[in-house]
Structures are given as C-alpha cells and as structure tokens.
Scaffold this motif. Sequence first.
Motif, PDB file in Angstrom:
ATOM      1  N   UNK A 196      41.343  39.246  45.582  1.00  0.00           N
ATOM      2  CA  UNK A 196      41.171  39.640  44.188  1.00  0.00           C
ATOM      3  C   UNK A 196      39.947  40.530  44.013  1.00  0.00           C
ATOM      4  N   UNK A 197      38.901  40.299  44.770  1.00  0.00           N
ATOM      5  CA  UNK A 197      37.721  41.159  44.659  1.00  0.00           C
ATOM      6  C   UNK A 197      38.065  42.601  45.029  1.00  0.00           C
ATOM      7  N   UNK A 198      39.023  42.773  45.942  1.00  0.00           N
ATOM      8  CA  UNK A 198      39.411  44.133  46.324  1.00  0.00           C
ATOM      9  C   UNK A 198      40.284  44.793  45.256  1.00  0.00           C
ATOM     10  N   UNK A 199      41.031  43.998  44.490  1.00  0.00           N
ATOM     11  CA  UNK A 199      41.717  44.542  43.315  1.00  0.00           C
ATOM     12  C   UNK A 199      40.683  45.116  42.351  1.00  0.00           C
ATOM     13  N   UNK A 200      39.623  44.367  42.086  1.00  0.00           N
ATOM     14  CA  UNK A 200      38.559  44.843  41.209  1.00  0.00           C
ATOM     15  C   UNK A 200      37.906  46.089  41.794  1.00  0.00           C
ATOM     16  N   UNK A 201      37.633  46.068  43.094  1.00  0.00           N
ATOM     17  CA  UNK A 201      36.968  47.201  43.734  1.00  0.00           C
ATOM     18  C   UNK A 201      37.773  48.487  43.619  1.00  0.00           C
ATOM     19  N   UNK A 202      39.089  48.362  43.617  1.00  0.00           N
ATOM     20  CA  UNK A 202      39.953  49.543  43.603  1.00  0.00           C
ATOM     21  C   UNK A 202      40.457  49.916  42.218  1.00  0.00           C
ATOM     22  N   UNK A 203      40.415  48.966  41.265  1.00  0.00           N
ATOM     23  CA  UNK A 203      41.007  49.234  39.953  1.00  0.00           C
ATOM     24  C   UNK A 203      40.083  48.924  38.776  1.00  0.00           C
ATOM     25  N   UNK A 204      39.053  48.117  38.957  1.00  0.00           N
ATOM     26  CA  UNK A 204      38.229  47.726  37.825  1.00  0.00           C
ATOM     27  C   UNK A 204      38.811  46.529  37.096  1.00  0.00           C
ATOM     28  N   UNK A 205      38.920  46.605  35.770  1.00  0.00           N
ATOM     29  CA  UNK A 205      39.463  45.497  34.971  1.00  0.00           C
ATOM     30  C   UNK A 205      40.869  45.144  35.456  1.00  0.00           C
ATOM     31  N   UNK A 206      41.217  43.857  35.350  1.00  0.00           N
ATOM     32  CA  UNK A 206      42.528  43.392  35.828  1.00  0.00           C
ATOM     33  C   UNK A 206      42.874  42.074  35.152  1.00  0.00           C
ATOM     34  N   UNK A 207      44.156  41.695  35.118  1.00  0.00           N
ATOM     35  CA  UNK A 207      44.506  40.353  34.644  1.00  0.00           C
ATOM     36  C   UNK A 207      43.888  39.299  35.560  1.00  0.00           C
ATOM     37  N   UNK A 208      43.312  38.289  34.991  1.00  0.00           N
ATOM     38  CA  UNK A 208      42.745  37.210  35.809  1.00  0.00           C
ATOM     39  C   UNK A 208      42.851  35.861  35.099  1.00  0.00           C
ATOM     40  N   UNK A 209      42.181  35.695  33.979  1.00  0.00           N
ATOM     41  CA  UNK A 209      42.169  34.381  33.332  1.00  0.00           C
ATOM     42  C   UNK A 209      43.551  33.971  32.831  1.00  0.00           C
ATOM     43  N   UNK A 210      44.408  34.936  32.522  1.00  0.00           N
ATOM     44  CA  UNK A 210      45.768  34.620  32.065  1.00  0.00           C
ATOM     45  C   UNK A 210      46.831  35.006  33.092  1.00  0.00           C
ATOM     46  N   UNK A 211      46.410  35.379  34.285  1.00  0.00           N
ATOM     47  CA  UNK A 211      47.359  35.844  35.295  1.00  0.00           C
ATOM     48  C   UNK A 211      48.093  34.681  35.958  1.00  0.00           C
ATOM     49  N   UNK A 212      49.244  34.984  36.560  1.00  0.00           N
ATOM     50  CA  UNK A 212      49.999  34.066  37.416  1.00  0.00           C
ATOM     51  C   UNK A 212      50.527  32.832  36.664  1.00  0.00           C
ATOM     52  N   UNK A 213      50.856  33.012  35.396  1.00  0.00           N
ATOM     53  CA  UNK A 213      51.387  31.902  34.609  1.00  0.00           C
ATOM     54  C   UNK A 213      52.900  31.942  34.488  1.00  0.00           C
ATOM     55  N   UNK A 214      53.528  32.907  35.119  1.00  0.00           N
ATOM     56  CA  UNK A 214      54.973  32.988  35.085  1.00  0.00           C
ATOM     57  C   UNK A 214      55.500  33.200  33.681  1.00  0.00           C
ATOM     58  N   UNK A 215      56.586  32.508  33.343  1.00  0.00           N
ATOM     59  CA  UNK A 215      57.209  32.677  32.029  1.00  0.00           C
ATOM     60  C   UNK A 215      56.314  32.236  30.874  1.00  0.00           C
ATOM     61  N   UNK A 216      55.280  31.465  31.176  1.00  0.00           N
ATOM     62  CA  UNK A 216      54.373  31.017  30.124  1.00  0.00           C
ATOM     63  C   UNK A 216      53.555  32.176  29.547  1.00  0.00           C
ATOM     64  N   UNK A 217      53.378  33.211  30.342  1.00  0.00           N
ATOM     65  CA  UNK A 217      52.649  34.394  29.859  1.00  0.00           C
ATOM     66  C   UNK A 217      53.012  35.577  30.747  1.00  0.00           C
TER      67      UNK A 217
END
Length: 551
Positions: free
Chosen positions: A135-156
């Motif tokens: 995930x740190x490399x996602x930030x390094x390559x893109x900056x802001x990203x989904x995190x606190x609400x990520x990976x919730x499937x159909x819930x979000x």
Amino acid sequence: MKKLKLILPVIALALFSCDNYMDINSPSPNDLAFSQASPSKLLPGAQVSAFRVQATTMNQLGNVFMNAWTRNVMSFGNGFDRELQLQIDNGFYNGIWDGLFVQLKNFDAIIKYPNDSHKYDLYVAAAKICKAHYMSQIVDLYGDAPYSEAWQGNANLTPKYDDDYAIYKALITELEDARSILGNYDPAVAEDFTPYDVMLNGDTAKWIEFANTLELRMCLRMSACTGAKATYRDSKLADLSSIINNGGSFLSANVVVNPGFSADSNAQQNPAWGYYSYDAAGTILQNRTFICMTGHAYKALQSYATTNWAAFGNNYEIVPGSGINYPNVTDPRSATMFTAGASGAPRRAVTQGSSVVDVTTPTGSLTGLALPCRVGLSGNFNPYNQAATTGYDGIDGFVMTKSEANFLAAEAALRYPSLFNDPQGQFEAGITDNFAMRNVTAGPAAYLAAINAKANFGWTGTDTQKLHAIMYQKWIALMGVNNSIQSYIDYNRTGFPVTPMSTIAVNPRKPYRLIYPVSEYVANSANVPSVSTSEIYTVNSKTPFWVPGAP
C-alpha cells in the motif's frame, strides 16, 4: 514440496473473491466463498500474487523510467513507445493499481478475520507488514487513495479517497502493531503459520526485521518533509534507532517468496522468469528478445576505454549541464546483468529513443546483425548461484533485498548521524551483497577501491555526492529483475541518480506520479480525484506528499 499444492487453489481463490461480480453464473460448489476463507487460505495466495505485480509490471516500469532497459530496435520496430515518449494517461500501467488492490483486499481480510482467541495472531502480523509494503507503494506512485473505506465489498463499492500522508501514518501504525504482535504472541495459542507463510517460512525474527526496514524506507521517503510531517518522521526515526540500538536489526537476509516454484506449468514458474525469459516448456518469450540494455546503463557500467565514446563526441557528462561525468570504471556486475545478444558478439546497447544500436566497444561493429545486450540469466535469475539445484523456474522471488536495506541504512546514517551509525560500512555492504547476488566471480574489493575514489559513485566527497552515490549504487543493485521501481520513486524524492531522458520524450521530465486507472474513473467516479497529464509533471497538491516542495 508441501507448499506447491497451495499455489493454484489459493490464487484461484484470490481471483474469485474479488472479481466474480463479472460472472453471471452461480459459483461452483468447489469454489470457497470469500467469507469462508481463513487466514491460512488467504495468506500464501496473496503473497505470491502481490509479488507477481511487483516483479512484472512495476519492475518493468522502473527499469524503463530509470533508463536501464529499452527496446531491441534490431528486432522490433516499436515498443515502450509511451514509456519513452512519456505519454501517460489513465490507461498507463493500470496493472499496478488494479493488481495490488486485489491482493490488498486479501491482506486486509486476514487482519479483520475474527481472532478473539488470538489463534491467527501470526497471520495478522504478516498481513499487516505485507499491506504496508504494497500500500505504501500505491501512495508513492499515486498519492491519495482509498484506504479507510477500501476493501469493504458490496458494503461500500465507492470508497472515499484518503490523504496520502494519513495513509502513510496508518501504515506505520500497522507496522508497529505487527512488531508488537510478533514480540508478544502466545505460542501455546497462536497457530504456527510456517506451512502457509511462503515468504519467510514462519520466521518471526525475520518478519520483525522486514517491518523495521519498511518503516525506515517510509521514513526516508519523508526526508524532505517539513513542519509537522518532519516532526512525525523524526519521532519514528528515533523509535527505530532505539530498536536497533537495543538489539534489533534491519534485514539480515533477503525477503523472498517461493511456494514451490517449478517448471511443471506456466502458473507454477517464478513470475519473473515466466515473464521475462521462457515458459515452462522452454519456449523463449518475447520479452527475452525485446528488452535490451540501454546506452546509459552501458556507459555507467563500462570504462571509457571499453566504450565507443568517439561516436558521442567524447562528451562524458551523464546529463548535459549536470557537471557529473560517467564514473569511468568497468563494473564486473555488468557481465552477468547484461549478456551479448549473440554468442561471441561484442557488447552493444541502444540509447533510449534511438532507432539504431549505437553503443558498443571501441572496435565493435554496429552493422549487420548487431544485436544489443539482453537481460543476463546468471545475474538476474540465478541469485547466489542457486540454480544448480533448483533451476531458473524455481528460483526465489525477491520481495526486498538485503542490499536495498543496506543502502537505506547508509542513507539514514548519512542524514541522521545522531541516530544511526556506519554509513560507509552499510554502503559497501550493499555493494558486496549485490556482487554475490549477481554471481560475480571476482570479489568486490577492487571495484570498491576504484569506485570509492569517484565522487558521486563511491564513498568520497561531500554529503550530497555521497547521497548520489547511494542512489547510484542502489539503482545498479535493483536494476533488472529486482524491484527497480524503488529507484524511480527515490529519483522523484532526491533527483538522484542523475539520469538522462529518452531522446524522444515529449515531456520535460519523468512524472512525479501516475494517473489513476480507468477502473477508478468508471467505478468510483464520484470520489477519484481528477488528475491531468500536465499535473503529473509539476509539484502541486496532487503530487505525493513526500516529494520536495509538495504542500
């Protein structure tokens, strides 16, 4: 061989769990529902599949952006066009974002799996560390990203984007939590995860070393930060210094992944070997002939006397106006990292953007079948001469190398001498380890003596020149099939090592970041920030927070 049986079913699980919304058919009764997947079933597949993204898509981009690889113009009329021209849009290297987020879901699921009994503590610790790494490399390559609400499937299905600095802090907390778990778990309660840990084979001490080293890398990313960010960075560096000074350690060995790679099928090969060289049947892959050595890499690794410098007006400057000439030292690693395109032929290379092979020895022919050097098998796929027993298909995959850890420690000691020690020793240890990894028969002593007399390339000169030397040697150590994306990220942070642009680049510099992929603009359009092509080449509010000058 026990672990070999895990590869295909677990990878299948990882794919089914995250992509089956595209499937209109009912799941097979043989497929395990994602909610039923325990940590032991999620961990090995996520480890292998996340590494696959790192070793292929990410690594290739790093090698091209950092001018180590280019296209073999003798055999291919095009290729790497967008990379060399720096024409980047929301379709550029989407596999990085899309591939990592799929596996991050699985690491996150392990962390959130019911664990009141602490049975799965060791899985949770490993998943937290892997999550921080990728995930740190996602930030390094893109900056802001989904995190606190990520990976919730159909819930979000449309998670918000979090501030990149906030994500970094959350990931460092994950590393701290993992260290605490690994240092305090109850072996009578926690399940031994050795049979399912295909990275470090259940060695908790090595997992702690990995966590320490990742936190150091993340803190050094913030080296140019000021204000509150610098205060936070310094507090975390002080914590790491205390850990190291009280018996802790950064990596003492490479972090590798190997669930039982073999030549039994394409899916069971080491992903790097199966992407850059040959398939399981021994058929040569296109990348094996397409990718070749750049003129920049050739000049960096060869002496003036072994290069046709007259063809370039005997101008030895790496980048015009930089004031830094190529080192004029033949690096013994060059012979194993890149091998001649044809048996018995002289070494040749291609300047990025050139339509002809243009770099060779002073007397080497550039006419006829003048094939350029390609990626060497021994120096890239046969680390530490392991292939004598396992074969290239089955070689370990390198998630993080000891040499990278050495160069991180060298930089930390150079920048923060009150906290960390022996920058020269760590610098030379990184080179020494990479010599061994590259299967160089001659020891590094002669090379170290020669390179340490060269400011910007060895341990001499000002602190700025030594910092350039660290980044230059890390670039060599990570070049090839070895997580080269890290050098590109370091380049955006430090400007080092000085690296020429492709001659056909249409933009003024390498981008500070990538543009979010099409998948985000389609599926999460309400939240994904709008990023234009022009914005990725300037420092602004959308630049990763640790880039010098970023707000």
